[in-house]
Design a protein around this motif. Structure first.
Motif, PDB file in Angstrom:
ATOM      1  N   MET A   4       3.768   4.229   5.662  1.00  0.00           N
ATOM      2  CA  MET A   4       3.382   2.809   5.554  1.00  0.00           C
ATOM      3  C   MET A   4       4.611   1.938   5.321  1.00  0.00           C
ATOM      4  SD  MET A   4      -0.213   2.201   4.466  1.00  0.00           S
ATOM      5  CE  MET A   4      -1.540   3.008   5.258  1.00  0.00           C
ATOM      6  N   LEU A   5       5.525   2.453   4.514  1.00  0.00           N
ATOM      7  CA  LEU A   5       6.759   1.703   4.298  1.00  0.00           C
ATOM      8  C   LEU A   5       7.495   1.501   5.616  1.00  0.00           C
ATOM      9  CD1 LEU A   5       8.442   3.121   1.088  1.00  0.00           C
ATOM     10  CD2 LEU A   5       7.580   0.833   1.484  1.00  0.00           C
ATOM     11  N   LEU A   6       7.563   2.580   6.400  1.00  0.00           N
ATOM     12  CA  LEU A   6       8.260   2.468   7.689  1.00  0.00           C
ATOM     13  C   LEU A   6       7.598   1.415   8.565  1.00  0.00           C
ATOM     14  CD1 LEU A   6       9.265   6.007   8.965  1.00  0.00           C
ATOM     15  CD2 LEU A   6      10.718   4.147   8.202  1.00  0.00           C
ATOM     16  N   ILE A   7       6.264   1.392   8.531  1.00  0.00           N
ATOM     17  CA  ILE A   7       5.560   0.399   9.345  1.00  0.00           C
ATOM     18  C   ILE A   7       5.884  -1.008   8.850  1.00  0.00           C
ATOM     19  CG2 ILE A   7       3.287  -0.489   9.949  1.00  0.00           C
ATOM     20  CD1 ILE A   7       2.318   2.427   9.909  1.00  0.00           C
ATOM     21  N   GLY A   8       5.850  -1.182   7.531  1.00  0.00           N
ATOM     22  CA  GLY A   8       6.151  -2.501   6.972  1.00  0.00           C
ATOM     23  C   GLY A   8       7.548  -2.949   7.354  1.00  0.00           C
ATOM     24  N   VAL A   9       8.503  -2.045   7.182  1.00  0.00           N
ATOM     25  CA  VAL A   9       9.874  -2.380   7.547  1.00  0.00           C
ATOM     26  C   VAL A   9       9.978  -2.596   9.048  1.00  0.00           C
ATOM     27  CG1 VAL A   9      12.194  -1.404   7.678  1.00  0.00           C
ATOM     28  CG2 VAL A   9      10.924  -1.265   5.566  1.00  0.00           C
ATOM     29  N   GLY A  10       9.217  -1.784   9.809  1.00  0.00           N
ATOM     30  CA  GLY A  10       9.239  -1.920  11.258  1.00  0.00           C
ATOM     31  C   GLY A  10       8.821  -3.305  11.705  1.00  0.00           C
ATOM     32  N   PHE A  11       7.847  -3.897  11.021  1.00  0.00           N
ATOM     33  CA  PHE A  11       7.444  -5.272  11.343  1.00  0.00           C
ATOM     34  C   PHE A  11       8.615  -6.226  11.144  1.00  0.00           C
ATOM     35  CE2 PHE A  11       2.848  -4.239  11.001  1.00  0.00           C
ATOM     36  CZ  PHE A  11       2.431  -4.913  12.118  1.00  0.00           C
ATOM     37  N   LEU A  18       0.899   4.217  -2.762  1.00  0.00           N
ATOM     38  CA  LEU A  18       0.706   5.634  -2.453  1.00  0.00           C
ATOM     39  C   LEU A  18       1.877   6.474  -2.958  1.00  0.00           C
ATOM     40  CD1 LEU A  18      -0.780   5.427   1.137  1.00  0.00           C
ATOM     41  CD2 LEU A  18      -1.901   6.291  -0.915  1.00  0.00           C
ATOM     42  N   ILE A  19       3.086   5.915  -2.826  1.00  0.00           N
ATOM     43  CA  ILE A  19       4.255   6.647  -3.299  1.00  0.00           C
ATOM     44  C   ILE A  19       4.177   6.810  -4.816  1.00  0.00           C
ATOM     45  CG2 ILE A  19       6.738   6.370  -3.677  1.00  0.00           C
ATOM     46  CD1 ILE A  19       6.932   5.405  -0.816  1.00  0.00           C
ATOM     47  N   TYR A  20       3.732   5.763  -5.481  1.00  0.00           N
ATOM     48  CA  TYR A  20       3.607   5.853  -6.937  1.00  0.00           C
ATOM     49  C   TYR A  20       2.541   6.882  -7.312  1.00  0.00           C
ATOM     50  CZ  TYR A  20       3.439   4.441 -11.787  1.00  0.00           C
ATOM     51  OH  TYR A  20       3.506   4.440 -13.148  1.00  0.00           O
ATOM     52  N   LEU A  21       1.483   6.887  -6.520  1.00  0.00           N
ATOM     53  CA  LEU A  21       0.419   7.862  -6.767  1.00  0.00           C
ATOM     54  C   LEU A  21       0.952   9.296  -6.687  1.00  0.00           C
ATOM     55  CD1 LEU A  21      -2.643   8.418  -7.052  1.00  0.00           C
ATOM     56  CD2 LEU A  21      -2.765   8.372  -4.565  1.00  0.00           C
ATOM     57  N   ASN A  22       1.829   9.511  -5.712  1.00  0.00           N
ATOM     58  CA  ASN A  22       2.377  10.846  -5.510  1.00  0.00           C
ATOM     59  C   ASN A  22       3.430  11.207  -6.550  1.00  0.00           C
ATOM     60  OD1 ASN A  22       3.703  12.569  -2.578  1.00  0.00           O
ATOM     61  ND2 ASN A  22       3.346  13.293  -4.625  1.00  0.00           N
ATOM     62  N   PHE A  23       4.367  10.303  -6.761  1.00  0.00           N
ATOM     63  CA  PHE A  23       5.541  10.667  -7.551  1.00  0.00           C
ATOM     64  C   PHE A  23       5.527  10.135  -8.977  1.00  0.00           C
ATOM     65  CE2 PHE A  23       7.163  10.279  -3.098  1.00  0.00           C
ATOM     66  CZ  PHE A  23       7.282  11.630  -2.866  1.00  0.00           C
ATOM     67  N   MET A  46       2.174   9.651   3.460  1.00  0.00           N
ATOM     68  CA  MET A  46       1.457   8.466   3.951  1.00  0.00           C
ATOM     69  C   MET A  46       2.153   7.205   3.483  1.00  0.00           C
ATOM     70  SD  MET A  46      -1.368   8.298   5.635  1.00  0.00           S
ATOM     71  CE  MET A  46      -2.986   7.581   5.775  1.00  0.00           C
ATOM     72  N   GLY A  47       2.572   7.223   2.219  1.00  0.00           N
ATOM     73  CA  GLY A  47       3.243   6.057   1.664  1.00  0.00           C
ATOM     74  C   GLY A  47       4.527   5.757   2.404  1.00  0.00           C
ATOM     75  N   ILE A  48       5.297   6.823   2.667  1.00  0.00           N
ATOM     76  CA  ILE A  48       6.557   6.609   3.387  1.00  0.00           C
ATOM     77  C   ILE A  48       6.281   6.069   4.786  1.00  0.00           C
ATOM     78  CG2 ILE A  48       8.569   7.777   4.357  1.00  0.00           C
ATOM     79  CD1 ILE A  48       8.441   9.674   1.931  1.00  0.00           C
ATOM     80  N   PHE A  74       0.836  -1.189   0.000  1.00  0.00           N
ATOM     81  CA  PHE A  74       0.000   0.000   0.000  1.00  0.00           C
ATOM     82  C   PHE A  74       0.878   1.249   0.000  1.00  0.00           C
ATOM     83  CE2 PHE A  74      -3.833   2.171   2.166  1.00  0.00           C
ATOM     84  CZ  PHE A  74      -4.240   2.649   0.939  1.00  0.00           C
ATOM     85  N   GLY A  75       1.959   1.165   0.790  1.00  0.00           N
ATOM     86  CA  GLY A  75       2.880   2.288   0.823  1.00  0.00           C
ATOM     87  C   GLY A  75       3.466   2.563  -0.549  1.00  0.00           C
ATOM     88  N   VAL A  76       3.879   1.503  -1.224  1.00  0.00           N
ATOM     89  CA  VAL A  76       4.462   1.659  -2.556  1.00  0.00           C
ATOM     90  C   VAL A  76       3.433   2.285  -3.495  1.00  0.00           C
ATOM     91  CG1 VAL A  76       5.361   0.425  -4.540  1.00  0.00           C
ATOM     92  CG2 VAL A  76       6.087  -0.220  -2.254  1.00  0.00           C
TER      93      VAL A  76
END
Lengths: 500, 490
Positions: free
Chosen positions: B210-217, B178-183, B206-208, B174-176
């Motif tokens: 979500m990425l942090l959360i994913g990596v955080g897991f 959103l990032i694609y949506l933005n950039f 938001m995307g970043i 989802f993060g990816v």
């Protein structure tokens, strides 16, 4: 090179002593003895060095046996060893008390002998390293290295509450030394910004400008770490436990040598590296010193456990060291050094005495002792000697140290000196209380179960105590022997920070 | 694809081919030793090949894979750090009743995922790598489910890991998106351009996050750490060790590359979030470890704290000054290497005392009582690992901690460093507790401490302990190779 050899001999001797156990249970002791003899021989040329042998390093004169090897160039860390008069005296004290502690361990340590002497010699090696390292990183490594063998000594051969005591000892010192590490790094970075060179060498860091609040905070980082080791009053809590629970040789090393590393740190690092900050901090340091002297003396009087009493008296005596360092005065500095050495000898004597009593009675509680004088007059006389040495009788080493500190500080901070001098009234109270409870008074039940012949000091113990007594008397009557030796070093230290 | 690109890609192909070869071999002959040797040879060959190519110019192979010195460094580390995973697993599987050969396929797929992650600078390869790694891992976690003496908690751990892995993957995806949506781009460097242009909006942020959360897991940062102790405890020791070392380290390395190359590390929000996570991880990790009597859980919490410490260096890597930035990145690299070797020693010692043939692992604190007197060398080695985790000098862990201090001080992160000091002091307590347990007098009979230690296990212990001490005493060599590895990122 000589200093390096000294450290290497102690490390290697430790390994050999550990292995020697496989040959014969008693062999470890003899290997340890041989190691100490070799290191004493190695120390001899340093102790007899003529003035022309002293070198000058980075504009600082008075150094011996300078050795500098590249180590981690990324951070400007070098393997830098050098000694001046102060370090040599403290190293000599370390080796000397090594002999004393070995004698006190001779019969007490019966289990896992090889591993004990391994830890024993590694602690000594770490302490010698602390006194000789002038690269801050190297200093820190030795600072930590000596903790681990000491931790094992308390955990494995200690008394009933040893796990708790060892843990407390390690966590206190380790947490404060992380603060020291952080301050060291910040200091080095500050110097890096100012000079454009990164270096952990003490000589290079001397020129760092450490004014302002940042300098004060850095100094506090150093100060807290040394104060924990010294120890000074708000952070002294680990000491009574560690000293009480350690086996006798462990207590002798802890009180005699390990505490001196904190004092040495104050002397070597605080004022030379942070003169302005230290000056600003002086009133607070003096408060800490005076409170340490008085509070610990009062606490000592309240103890029933013999070793705890001695431990608190150590805190009280080390308060004079803080007082001396922050007196900004040549006399007080000399007194500080003498106090360190005299306290090393007298506290080693007291702990060896406490250990000897515990070995015989299986208790340290003063309430269960009493009336031992008639049964063991030789032992009692020796105990008497150390008690009055600790209370500062003129003619013995401790008096010279405390007197000089008070004299020096009176010129600068009379109120602090007057208050600290009250400690010299409290000292007789607890020292004589100790003597009265143990050797005088009515004979206790615990004691009468032992026959007198078993109780009296043996030749080995008399030798051990005799050496200490000789040292204290020599210091008391001829302090010039030591001050002559350390004058050059103290003067150049003083020129760095304390000013003329 | 040019021939140079193909040559550069060979090590990755070698790792990829291991699992195919294994499948072919297994269909003809089931020979445990042969299979493990093939796996071993594959990892070592790939490692050596990449090691040889260190220092060569960076090659971008398709938009997905980049082979520069940074990725080479971590590929080499992955390949060599997987060797003990094979050796430990060989010993473990030999003594258990389960099917053995398939394990190595899963392992080589997981390593492939790690290698892809190390060489990724595009979200597509990022996601492929993460999925390869975690899908293989949850099969590995639940591998020991057959036989009479199976471990009950294994399956539970596997399912837990699978679900949380799935959750984290969906956050990543989802993060990816959103990032694609933005950039409108998926390469890390492309994002940097856009952020510099000021196109970052709420979706990208938001995307970043979500990425942090994913990596955080994956890194088990607090508050995404819940799975860690259970999975560590339930998985067989070799898998736990793999999970604790390679899977975490590679994700962190990739996180560093992403945050740095995309420029997201410079954003205040990201730094604040990282600092928050870091403080929590340090305190909660060490705090909860205090209460553990199970060594695997204890090491799980300790690893949470360690990845909290690493955050300090990560934040410091956003420094504007090139020297300080280099220092912080070196700190991250050194810490990861030190953490990997130390963790291998710790798990090697755990495995040395375990008895998979009875489905028992030496995970309880009391199993270690008196170890110093029964097996002095093993106890000494384990103590070295614990002291290195605690950051005591002459071990790799100390230099690593020193680096974090230096990096933090250069970026004036005094508050975080203060938390680091406090939590390290807390951490000491439980490391020392284990050492003290080993010092206590031995109890009457302890079966754990009697069994002979297999050769493979001894080898791992000796080599990795030597590394821990070598890095602690003479770190300059590693520092220099790290220097060249991070130069490409500057």
């Amino acid at each position: 090179m000589l200093v390096l050899w000294l450290i290497v001999v102690l490390f290697v001797g430790g390994v050999l002593a550990g292995l020697a156990e496989r040959v014969h249970a008693a062999a470890s002791r003899w290997v340890t003895l041989a190691t100490l003899v070799v290191s004493a021989i190695l120390l001899w040329p340093l102790a007899c060095a003529q003035p022309q042998a002293f070198e000058s390093v980075a504009g600082q004169s008075g150094w011996l046996a300078v050795l500098q090897w590249e180590w981690i160039p990324r951070f400007g860390i070098t393997f830098l060893l050098a000694v001046d008069g102060i370090s040599v005296l403290l190293i000599a004290l370390t080796i000397f008390l090594g002999f004393i502690a070995l004698l006190s361990a001779w019969e007490e340590i019966q289990t896992r002998v090889g591993f004990f002497y391994f830890n024993f010699l590694w602690t000594l090696a770490g302490v010698v390293g602390i006194f000789a390292a002038l690269d801050l990183f190297l200093f820190f490594i030795f600072w930590e290295i000596m903790l681990i063998p000491m931790f094992f000594i308390i955990v494995i051969w200690g008394h009933e509450d040893r796990y708790y005591a060892a843990l407390k000892f390690f966590i206190y010192t380790q947490a404060s030394s992380l603060l020291l590490l952080l301050s060291m790094i910040a200091l080095v970075f500050l110097n890096w910004q100012q000079s454009g060179e990164i270096s952990f060498s003490w000589f290079d860091l001397l020129g760092t400008k450490t004014e302002g609040v940042f300098g004060l905070l850095l100094m506090l980082g150093f100060f807290v770490a040394f104060l924990v080791k010294l120890p000074g009053v708000p952070v002294h809590n680990w000491l009574p436990d560690a000293h009480t629970q350690a086996p006798t040789p462990g207590s002798v090393i802890l009180a005699g040598i390990l505490l001196k590393t904190g004092a040495y740190g104050l002397l070597r690092f605080i004022v030379p590296l942070f003169p302005e900050a230290a000056l600003a901090f002086t009133p607070y340091a003096l408060i800490i010193a005076v409170v340490s002297v008085l509070y610990a003396a009062k606490m000592a009087f309240a103890q029933n456990d013999m070793k705890r009493l001695i431990a608190y008296s150590s805190i009280s005596h080390m308060g004079f060291v803080t007082l001396g360092v922050f007196s900004w005065n040549a006399l007080a500095l000399q007194g500080t050094l003498l106090q360190m050495i005299a306290h090393g000898l007298s506290s080693a004597g007291l702990f060896a005495m406490a250990g000897a009593i515990q070995h015989r009675l299986h208790t340290r509680a003063l309430s269960e002792m009493g009336g031992m004088w008639s049964q063991a007059p030789r032992m009692a006389a020796i105990a008497m000697f150390f008690a009055i040495a600790a209370l500062g009788l003129p003619g013995l080493g401790n008096f010279v140290g405390e007197f000089l500190v008070l004299l020096g500080s009176f010129q600068m901070h009379p109120i602090a000196a007057i208050l600290a001098a009250l400690g010299m009234i409290l000292a007789p109270v607890y020292a004589l209380y100790l003597l009265q409870k143990s050797f005088l008074g009515e004979q206790s039940d615990t004691f009468s179960a032992h026959s007198a012949s078993l109780f009296e000091f043996k030749a080995r113990e008399v030798l051990m105590m005799g050496l200490l007594i000789f040292g204290l008397i020599l210091m008391g009557f001829f302090p010039r022997l030591l001050t002559e030796y350390s004058d050059v070093a103290l003067n150049s230290l003083q020129a760095l920070g304390w000013g003329p | 694809m040019t021939i140079e690109e193909l040559i550069a890609l060979v090590p990755l192909l070698v790792v990829a081919s291991i699992s195919v070869i294994l499948m072919l071999v297994v269909s003809f002959v089931r020979h445990h030793r042969l299979i493990s040797l093939i796996t071993l040879a594959g990892f070592i060959a790939a490692g050596i090949m990449v090691f040889q190519s260190m220092g060569q110019p960076a090659i971008q192979i398709t938009p997905l894979i980049i082979l520069d010195d940074f990725s080479r460094f971590f590929i080499v580390m992955t390949c060599f750090a997987s060797v003990p995973a094979v050796l430990l697993a060989y010993d473990y599987l030999r003594r258990s009743e389960d099917l053995k050969e398939e394990y190595y396929m899963l392992l080589s797929l997981a390593v492939l995922g790690a290698v892809v992650l190390a060489a990724s600078n595009h979200f597509a390869s990022f996601f492929i790598g993460v999925e390869l790694l975690s899908v293989s891992l949850f099969a590995m976690v639940g591998y020991m489910v057959h036989g009479e003496h199976k471990r009950v908690s294994t399956l539970e751990a596997s399912i837990k890991y699978m679900i949380l892995s799935g959750v984290s993957s969906s956050f990543l995806l989802f993060g990816v998106a959103l990032i694609y949506l933005n950039f409108g781009v998926l390469t890390f460097e492309g994002i940097q351009q856009k952020i510099l242009n000021g196109t970052l909006n709420g979706y990208g942020m938001m995307g970043i996050a979500m990425l942090l959360i994913g990596v955080g897991f994956k890194l088990s940062w607090v508050p995404f750490h819940m799975w860690t102790p259970d999975v560590y405890e339930g998985a067989p020791v070799p898998v736990t060790a793999f999970l604790a070392t390679i899977s975490k380290v590679i994700v962190f390395a990739l996180g560093l590359r992403f945050l740095h190359e995309s420029g997201a590390l410079g954003l205040f929000n990201v730094q604040a979030a990282l600092a928050f996570i870091g403080v929590l991880s340090m305190l909660v990790g060490n705090g909860l470890a205090l209460m553990q009597d199970n060594l695997k859980r204890l090491l799980a919490y300790s690893s949470i704290a360690h990845f909290g410490y690493l955050i300090i260096a990560l934040i410091a890597a956003s420094s504007a000054s090139a020297t300080n930035k280099a220092l912080a990145m070196e700190a991250v690299g050194f810490y990861l290497v030190a953490y990997v070797v130390t963790t291998w020693v710790a798990f090697g010692a755990l495995s040395a005392l375990s008895q998979p043939e009875h489905g028992i692992e030496a995970e309880n604190l009391k199993d270690y009582r008196g170890l110093f007197w029964q097996r002095p060398w093993l106890a000494a080695i384990f103590s070295v690992a614990l002291l290195s985790l605690a950051g005591v000098p002459l071990t790799a862990g100390f230099i690593a901690k020193f680096y974090v201090f230096a990096a933090g001080a250069s970026y004036t992160l005094w508050f975080l460093l203060g938390i680091l000091i406090i939590s390290s002091a807390i951490g000491l307590y439980y490391y020392l507790k284990v050492i003290m347990e080993m010092c206590k007098p031995a109890e009457d009979e302890n079966d754990f401490q009697k069994a002979a230690i297999p050769f493979e296990n001894k080898l791992i212990l000796l080599v990795m302990t030597a590394f821990v001490l070598y890095l602690g005493i003479s770190p300059q060599a590693l520092i220099e190779s790290l220097n060249s590895a991070i130069k490409v990122l500057m």
